[in-house]
Motif scaffolding. Structure first.
Motif, PDB file in Angstrom:
ATOM      1  N   ASN A   8       0.837  -1.190   0.000  1.00  0.00           N
ATOM      2  CA  ASN A   8       0.000   0.000   0.000  1.00  0.00           C
ATOM      3  C   ASN A   8       0.878   1.249   0.000  1.00  0.00           C
ATOM      4  OD1 ASN A   8      -2.830   1.149   0.437  1.00  0.00           O
ATOM      5  ND2 ASN A   8      -1.651   2.145   2.055  1.00  0.00           N
ATOM      6  N   VAL A   9       0.547   2.187  -0.870  1.00  0.00           N
ATOM      7  CA  VAL A   9       1.345   3.404  -1.003  1.00  0.00           C
ATOM      8  C   VAL A   9       0.658   4.552  -0.262  1.00  0.00           C
ATOM      9  CG1 VAL A   9       2.483   4.979  -2.607  1.00  0.00           C
ATOM     10  CG2 VAL A   9       2.085   2.592  -3.283  1.00  0.00           C
ATOM     11  N   LYS A  63      -1.732   2.267  -5.645  1.00  0.00           N
ATOM     12  CA  LYS A  63      -0.813   3.209  -6.274  1.00  0.00           C
ATOM     13  C   LYS A  63      -1.021   4.563  -5.627  1.00  0.00           C
ATOM     14  CE  LYS A  63      -0.475   0.836 -10.713  1.00  0.00           C
ATOM     15  NZ  LYS A  63      -0.574   0.947 -12.199  1.00  0.00           N
ATOM     16  N   GLY A  64       0.074   5.230  -5.318  1.00  0.00           N
ATOM     17  CA  GLY A  64      -0.034   6.564  -4.744  1.00  0.00           C
ATOM     18  C   GLY A  64       0.019   7.603  -5.846  1.00  0.00           C
ATOM     19  N   VAL A  65      -0.764   8.663  -5.684  1.00  0.00           N
ATOM     20  CA  VAL A  65      -0.810   9.726  -6.688  1.00  0.00           C
ATOM     21  C   VAL A  65      -0.556  11.071  -6.029  1.00  0.00           C
ATOM     22  CG1 VAL A  65      -2.234  10.932  -8.401  1.00  0.00           C
ATOM     23  CG2 VAL A  65      -2.416   8.446  -8.151  1.00  0.00           C
ATOM     24  N   LEU A  66       0.296  11.860  -6.669  1.00  0.00           N
ATOM     25  CA  LEU A  66       0.561  13.228  -6.238  1.00  0.00           C
ATOM     26  C   LEU A  66       0.510  14.105  -7.484  1.00  0.00           C
ATOM     27  CD1 LEU A  66       3.498  14.346  -3.913  1.00  0.00           C
ATOM     28  CD2 LEU A  66       2.632  15.762  -5.757  1.00  0.00           C
ATOM     29  N   GLN A  98       4.753  -0.270  -6.582  1.00  0.00           N
ATOM     30  CA  GLN A  98       5.790  -1.270  -6.342  1.00  0.00           C
ATOM     31  C   GLN A  98       5.347  -2.613  -6.907  1.00  0.00           C
ATOM     32  OE1 GLN A  98       7.861  -1.224  -2.513  1.00  0.00           O
ATOM     33  NE2 GLN A  98       7.608  -3.446  -2.373  1.00  0.00           N
ATOM     34  N   VAL A  99       6.268  -3.263  -7.616  1.00  0.00           N
ATOM     35  CA  VAL A  99       6.041  -4.606  -8.154  1.00  0.00           C
ATOM     36  C   VAL A  99       7.188  -5.478  -7.661  1.00  0.00           C
ATOM     37  CG1 VAL A  99       5.747  -6.013 -10.224  1.00  0.00           C
ATOM     38  CG2 VAL A  99       4.921  -3.642 -10.200  1.00  0.00           C
ATOM     39  N   GLY A 100       6.924  -6.356  -6.682  1.00  0.00           N
ATOM     40  CA  GLY A 100       8.002  -7.139  -6.093  1.00  0.00           C
ATOM     41  C   GLY A 100       9.019  -6.221  -5.446  1.00  0.00           C
ATOM     42  N   HIS A 101      10.283  -6.345  -5.876  1.00  0.00           N
ATOM     43  CA  HIS A 101      11.350  -5.495  -5.345  1.00  0.00           C
ATOM     44  C   HIS A 101      11.601  -4.271  -6.219  1.00  0.00           C
ATOM     45  CE1 HIS A 101      13.754  -7.509  -1.958  1.00  0.00           C
ATOM     46  NE2 HIS A 101      12.536  -8.001  -1.934  1.00  0.00           N
TER      47      HIS A 101
END
Length: 347
Positions: free
Chosen positions: A25-26, A136-139, A164-167
């Motif tokens: 979670n972003v 997904k975080g949005v700014l 983020q996808v995996g690492h």
């Protein structure tokens, strides 16, 4: 399989999926009393959006991998031992240009004396339009590209999306510039999307370099004796090291060991951008930039790109940045997957 066991298994699966979703979670969070917005994935720091006018432009600084490794140079905001002190305007990741109607937005910094500031421009953030947390975080923000008289040359609207996808951590940037007066981006070397790399990701250098310690004391390191720098570049066209500079490619990757892991940063150009594929202003000393508008210097004067906007006209630039840390560097097939998704993503 009996129904009771199946129900338990389904609940376990749901719990795992929910835990994974929570982990990635972003959170996009405004810091009270500061021109600063933090981006956190799960419980781990990713980056901060800094937008005080004193920086001359908004920046993402610093930028960290999923393991917490800082991949951007920390000077000048937080100098540390053996951090290069050249180019004080290189802070984290930013977006501006060297020559807009003759004004230099790229090289402006605290190091420019007051009497010389009239030939430099500011990118001043005046509104945070959106901060959204989730998968997904949005700014989103609005900024003005201004001269010393506070006259607006360009209005900027930018959307930053963090995931983020995996690492692998991802920053998608969409920036639209709208002219408030007739504007020309005169063909120049320094632009457009820039990122200053951590010392370890620089290419080994045989020239003397300046460094600072944690007390701000500057020392000179003789060429060839810097054992910390061990980075390399490679482009989608196979150009490596210093040969990546001034060449065109759909993407460029910088990579090398930081600690025990392989760290990579990939910048992906978008086919809708002007003058695609971009030229790479990728320097061994740590500047990693995509500049589609510097054609004259990158082609040794064979061709020129002067982008002109009449009042009210707009231009949009899209970039994806992938930051990876792990046992192996992100491979070409993985980059292609990120690129295909980016290109096919609804805009």
């Amino acid at each position: 399989m009996n129904k009771k066991y199946l129900a338990v298994a389904m609940l376990a699966t749901i719990s795992i999926v929910q835990a994974m979703a929570q982990k990635n979670n972003v959170s996009v969070v405004k810091v009270a009393g500061q021109n600063k917005i933090d981006v956190i994935i799960g419980k781990t720091y990713f980056t901060s959006f800094l937008y005080p006018d004193s920086l001359e432009k908004p920046v993402l600084y610093p930028i960290a991998t999923v393991e917490g490794t800082i991949v951007t140079r920390v000077f000048p905001l937080n100098p540390k031992l053996n951090d290069p002190t050249d180019h004080p305007h290189h802070i984290g990741m930013w977006f501006n240009y060297e020559n807009v109607n003759g004004l230099d937005f790229w090289n402006n910094s605290y190091a420019i004396s007051k009497e010389k500031k009239d030939v430099y421009g500011w990118v001043k953030t005046d509104k945070i339009s959106e901060t959204t947390s989730g998968d997904k975080g949005v700014l989103s923000y609005h900024a003005n590209w201004v001269n010393q008289k506070q006259e607006v040359l360009l209005e900027e609207t930018t959307k930053l999306e963090f995931s983020q996808v995996g690492h692998k951590r991802v920053i998608d940037r969409v920036t639209t510039l709208t002219a408030d007066m007739p504007v020309t981006f005169n063909d120049a070397k320094d632009g457009l999307l820039g990122l200053r790399l951590a010392h370890e990701l620089q290419i080994p250098n045989d020239k003397d370099q300046k460094f600072t310690d944690d007390k701000g004391i500057v020392t000179i390191v003789k060429g060839g004796t810097d054992k910390q720098a061990n980075g390399n570049y490679i482009t989608s066209e196979g150009k490596m090291g210093n040969d990546a500079w001034s060449t065109r490619a759909a993407w460029c990757k910088v990579f090398e060991k930081m600690g025990n892991d392989s760290v990579s940063i990939v910048i992906i150009d978008h086919p809708s951008n002007p003058n695609y594929p971009t030229f790479w202003h990728a320097r061994g000393y740590g500047l990693f930039a995509a500049n589609p508008l510097g054609e004259k210097i990158f082609t040794n004067g064979k061709s020129t790109k002067n982008l002109h906007l009449e009042k009210g006209q707009s231009v949009t630039f899209r970039y994806r940045v992938v930051i990876d840390e792990g046992k192996n560097s992100i491979c070409e097939a993985q980059i292609k997957k990120f690129m295909d998704e980016f290109v096919g993503k609804p805009q």
